[in-house]
Every structure is written in C-alpha cells, then in structure tokens.
Design a protein around this motif. Structure first.
Motif, PDB file in Angstrom:
ATOM      1  N   SER A   1     -32.521 150.716  16.258  1.00 60.98           N
ATOM      2  CA  SER A   1     -33.102 149.893  17.319  1.00 60.98           C
ATOM      3  C   SER A   1     -33.135 148.423  16.926  1.00 60.98           C
ATOM      4  N   LYS A   2     -33.386 148.117  15.661  1.00 62.23           N
ATOM      5  CA  LYS A   2     -33.429 146.715  15.250  1.00 62.23           C
ATOM      6  C   LYS A   2     -32.030 146.119  15.247  1.00 62.23           C
ATOM      7  N   ALA A   3     -31.050 146.868  14.757  1.00 63.32           N
ATOM      8  CA  ALA A   3     -29.683 146.360  14.753  1.00 63.32           C
ATOM      9  C   ALA A   3     -29.203 146.081  16.179  1.00 63.32           C
ATOM     10  N   TRP A   4     -29.446 147.024  17.098  1.00 62.59           N
ATOM     11  CA  TRP A   4     -28.993 146.815  18.472  1.00 62.59           C
ATOM     12  C   TRP A   4     -29.789 145.693  19.147  1.00 62.59           C
ATOM     13  N   GLN A   5     -31.085 145.593  18.865  1.00 61.88           N
ATOM     14  CA  GLN A   5     -31.877 144.521  19.450  1.00 61.88           C
ATOM     15  C   GLN A   5     -31.342 143.167  19.019  1.00 61.88           C
ATOM     16  N   PHE A   6     -30.889 143.065  17.778  1.00 66.12           N
ATOM     17  CA  PHE A   6     -30.297 141.818  17.310  1.00 66.12           C
ATOM     18  C   PHE A   6     -29.057 141.483  18.127  1.00 66.12           C
ATOM     19  N   GLN A   7     -28.227 142.466  18.403  1.00 72.71           N
ATOM     20  CA  GLN A   7     -27.036 142.226  19.223  1.00 72.71           C
ATOM     21  C   GLN A   7     -27.415 141.840  20.649  1.00 72.71           C
ATOM     22  N   VAL A   8     -28.424 142.494  21.189  1.00 75.49           N
ATOM     23  CA  VAL A   8     -28.909 142.181  22.531  1.00 75.49           C
ATOM     24  C   VAL A   8     -29.383 140.737  22.603  1.00 75.49           C
ATOM     25  N   CYS A   9     -30.163 140.336  21.618  1.00 73.93           N
ATOM     26  CA  CYS A   9     -30.750 138.996  21.629  1.00 73.93           C
ATOM     27  C   CYS A   9     -29.703 137.901  21.448  1.00 73.93           C
TER      28      CYS A   9
ATOM     29  N   GLU B   1     -40.135 136.653  19.297  1.00 72.05           N
ATOM     30  CA  GLU B   1     -41.141 136.805  18.247  1.00 72.05           C
ATOM     31  C   GLU B   1     -40.768 137.854  17.204  1.00 72.05           C
ATOM     32  N   GLY B   2     -39.859 138.751  17.549  1.00 74.76           N
ATOM     33  CA  GLY B   2     -39.485 139.797  16.602  1.00 74.76           C
ATOM     34  C   GLY B   2     -38.511 139.333  15.537  1.00 74.76           C
ATOM     35  N   PHE B   3     -37.777 138.255  15.812  1.00 76.05           N
ATOM     36  CA  PHE B   3     -36.823 137.705  14.853  1.00 76.05           C
ATOM     37  C   PHE B   3     -37.207 136.252  14.570  1.00 76.05           C
ATOM     38  N   THR B   4     -37.822 136.004  13.444  1.00 84.96           N
ATOM     39  CA  THR B   4     -38.224 134.641  13.110  1.00 84.96           C
ATOM     40  C   THR B   4     -37.021 133.833  12.650  1.00 84.96           C
TER      41      THR B   4
END
Length: 502
Positions: free
Chosen positions: A343-351, A394-397
């Motif tokens: 979920s974190k890896a995909w969220q990074f791609q989404v963002c 806020e999830g990725f500083t």
C-alpha cells in the motif's frame, strides 16, 4: 535478475534483485507448435506477465490456469511472471539507501514509470533460458492487467523492437488526479435495486454529515448530536472524524472491482451479501429495534440507510475497532518501522504520477445557462480531493532529494500516448462494467466508448457483463468457462498465433 536502481541518471549505484517465476513446461512439450524463421532458426514465444503493484506470489496461479498458461500452451512458449520494482522481494536493501529505517521519499524516488519500464526492457534484453538454442529468436508477448495493463501498452509503444506484441487488459493508459467516474461504473454495473438503495442512503446521510456539498471534506454547519447518533447507528461510534466515517462507508464498494465469472468465488458472495442487506426487511427491522435511541435523535430515515447500517455494523465495525477507525492513519503510514508495504509503494506512485483519487462526483447544476453534469452519487460529498490527498500531503514528508508534488504529475503518464495509443500488435481488452474502464481506451467519458477498429493486428475487445481484467483467469477445463470468456480466450490464442508468424 540484478537490476540497477537508476538506469538513466547515475544518482545511485545501488542494485536490486528482480524476482521472476518461470515455467518451461509448454516449451518442452510444444515443439510442434513453434514456427521457424526463413533462415531456419526456431521462433520461441515468451509469454511475459507483468506482476504490477503486488507481490509476485499473488500472481503465481497464472502459471496454472490463467492467461499465461493458456497462451504458453497454445504456442509452445516459455511462461515468465515478472515482479515490479519495490514490490514483493524485488526491493533494494534499505540500509544501502542511507541512514534510518523508514521508507521515505528519498528511498522511494526511483519507483516511477520510466525506471520500472526500463526494468522490463532490460530483463528482455538479457533473458536466457536453459535448454534453448542460442540461435533461437525470442518473440515476447507482454501481458498485463490494470496498472500492469497500461505497462503492457507502454512497453509495446516505447520498446517495439523488444516487445513483439502486447495484451493490455483493463489498461489504465490515462491518468487523472481525480476519478469520480470509478464510482459511476459501480453504480451503473450493479443491480438496479442495489444501486438505487445506495444512492438513496448516501443522499440521506449527507443531509446530516455534508449539508453543504460545495464544502466537501471541510463541513462546518453540522448538527453534532445527530452526527454522533448516525455514527452509532452504523456501529462506528469510535470513528475519530466524520471524514473517517464517510470514508469507511466506501469500503464495501471496493468489492465490486473484484467481481469475477470464476465459479464459487468469495468476492462475488460478499458483494451479493452487501447488496441484499441494503433492502433486507429482517436486517432493517433489526436495526430499528437495536437503535431506537439513535433513530429517535435522527428522526425518520430511509430504509436504505438502515440496510446499509445493518451491513456496516455486522461486517465493518470490528474492522473499525481493531484499527481505531482511522482510515487515513498518517503517522503510522509515515513511520513504517522498516517495512515497505504494498500500500505504501502504490500510494507513492499515486501521489507522484497517477492520482486516481476516487472522489464524489462534481455538483450537478441545471439552473444556469451552462449546466454542469454529474454522475451517480454513491459516496459522500466529504470524499473530495482535499481528503483523498491527505496521505500524499502528510504521509510523505519532504526529503533531501525528493518531494511529493502538490498534485500528482499525471502528465508523465499521459505523454506516453493516453487514449491515442494505436500500435500494431497491441490488443486492448476491457470489461463492460470495470470501474477502471473510464481510464481505458474503451472509456465512454474520454474515448467515446472506444473508436479503435477491432482487427487481428489491433484487437479491440469489450467483454460483455464482465469486470476488471476478467480475461486473465481461466479454468483447467476450458469447456466449463462461460461462453463470453471462452470466446475471448479463443480470440487471444488466434491473434497471438497470427502475430508470431509475422
């Protein structure tokens, strides 16, 4: 296979081991199915399945009954499943990426479209298989579904000399910051009674928690007594905010994407249970008896709200309690304690590049001289871009070398070709009710429902009464597949065999 983390810019010398699964079974038994070049060299099909945004172990079934097995068997080919960088075990060693143990933006900055496509290209350039002649000519048929479907289309477009042909299933070839159309497909593809009950329930709920549609997630004029009673009615009294409450109400909708034709599939049973409960008289009566106090505070509520409350309290309340009902748990997400989750890896791609925030529809307006159309509304007005982007903001500083952009830079994806992709030997396969269809070339919203001609060189197939990359599954006994699935599999075999002769 060892891959550089940075193929292009020399920003790091770190490498990672890209995992792949391999089956030579059909190659060993399929010599009679393979062709030869004019100079007598053997043409060896390689059916390469892109694992996409998950661990490759979740795709292993493709080597048994799925599309990879179907095509490898039909062509005497070699079957390969290839894992995406930063997923599964295809991840760099964290200690080689600088001090600390969390996976921040500086450690994830090489997780992007450009670098990951080059991984696949580098794999194809260097692949070797034991027992295959050095003079053999490999012809790669690249398959992917959903995000990986877009990658299949991109690989055929950007690397035509390496990728002989590609099948792009449910391929989201376009990116968009917001995607309200995702829920349009859910509403339109559901049983009409279910769809209408959902829209009725959400409308009534929003009168309490989102009375000002234009305010989205930033509502201020709320009757807090009624709002708290509503949360209790749903068994979600511990939700820390009304935005969390609204977001939790969307969770069952994700089951629609997983609908399938495969017999005895639990996802189908769960979706049917959800829809049935919305209008189940016994469930509705049970809510009335159990929550007489809350209903006294709320006043008359549509039966659809009670049906939705019955389902959520029975199926989601325990989930909520276990996780403190915080759907946007930014702090826990940011401090991952050294574990890079899918979920974190995909969220990074989404963002960074894809967006796809699944939000409420735009507000309809038919009173002005320029009417603003909308679509089916099965989620609260609170689910807007501001709320959905919270994890990005806020999830990725901010890191020393990388910062999440203010909005996803979807131009990175859309510059590759978008709805205009039209390569020879590129098949586009979609399902009629796929909630991701709006971002595919069969999009009714952005591609006029699909204007590409369906030929054996450029197959363009829309599978009736089907969902997300529903062609990827198969059965050991093909005769037991539904006619529409047998038809698409037969078509895929036919056009791949034709491609391999070119």
């Amino acid at each position: 296979m060892t891959q550089p983390l940075d193929h292009f810019d020399g920003t790091t010398n770190v490498t990672f081991e890209q995992r792949y699964f391999l089956s030579m079974d059909w190659y060993k038994s399929g010599a009679a199915k393979r062709n030869k070049t004019e100079d007598g060299r053997e043409i060896v099909p390689v059916i390469l399945y892109d694992g996409g945004e998950t661990s490759l172990k979740n795709r292993a079934e493709m080597l048994n009954n799925g599309i990879v097995a179907i095509l490898a068997n039909a062509t005497g080919g070699i079957a390969v499943l290839l894992e995406h960088r930063y997923y599964g075990t295809s991840t760099p060693i964290r200690s080689e990426l600088g001090p600390g143990k969390d996976w921040g933006v500086d450690q994830l900055r090489w997780l992007n479209t450009r670098q990951s496509l080059e991984d696949s290209a580098a794999f194809v350039r260097r692949m070797q298989f034991q027992g295959v002649s050095e003079n053999a000519e490999f012809r790669v048929i690249y398959y992917g579904g959903s995000y990986a479907g877009a990658r299949a289309a991109f690989m055929r477009t950007l690397y035509p000399d390496l990728i002989h042909g590609a099948i792009a299933s449910s391929a989201v070839v376009a990116a968009s910051v917001t995607l309200p159309e995702y829920y349009y497909a859910v509403a339109r593809g559901s049983d009409t009674q279910c769809s209408q009950a959902l829209q009725s329930a959400v409308n009534a709920i929003d009168k309490i928690i989102a009375p000002v549609p234009e305010a989205g997630s930033n509502q201020t004029h709320i009757n807090n007594t009624q709002a708290e009673a509503l949360k209790s009615l749903f068994g979600l009294a511990h939700a820390p905010s009304l935005n969390d409450f609204a977001n939790f109400l969307t969770l069952p909708l994700g089951m629609f994407q997983s609908l399938t034709w495969v017999p005895d599939d639990s996802d189908v049973d769960m979706w049917n249970e959800f829809c049935t409960t919305l209008t189940n008289a016994t469930a509705i009566e049970g809510v009335k008896q159990k929550h007489s106090y809350e209903l006294g505070v709320l006043g008359p509520m549509p039966s659809s709200v009670l049906g939705l409350a019955a389902y959520m309290e029975e199926n989601m309340a325990s989930y909520c309690e276990e996780r403190s009902c915080t759907t946007q748990d930014v702090e826990r997400f940011r401090n991952d304690n050294g574990t890079l989750t899918t979920s974190k890896a995909w969220q990074f791609q989404v963002c960074n590049e894809y967006g796809y925030y699944q939000v409420a529809p735009p507000i309809a307006n038919v009173t002005s001289f320029s009417p603003q159309p909308s679509g089916p509304k099965i989620v609260s007005w609170r689910i807007d871009e501001q709320w959905m982007s919270l994890m990005c903001r806020e999830g990725f500083t901010r890191g020393e070398h990388w910062t999440i952009p203010p909005r996803p830079d979807v131009s990175v994806v859309n510059r590759i070709g978008n709805m205009g992709l039209d390569s020879k030997r590129l098949a586009i396969i979609d399902g009629q009710y796929d909630p991701w269809r709006p971002m595919t070339q069969h999009s009714e919203e952005y591609a006029y429902g699909g204007v590409r001609e369906d030929t054996i060189e450029t197959p363009f197939k829309l599978i009736p009464d089907c969902w997300h990359h529903c062609d990827s599954s198969g059965l050991a006994d093909p005769s037991k597949e539904p006619p529409r699935i047998r038809e698409i599999h037969d078509a895929q075999i036919a056009f791949v065999q034709h491609w391999l002769q070119e």
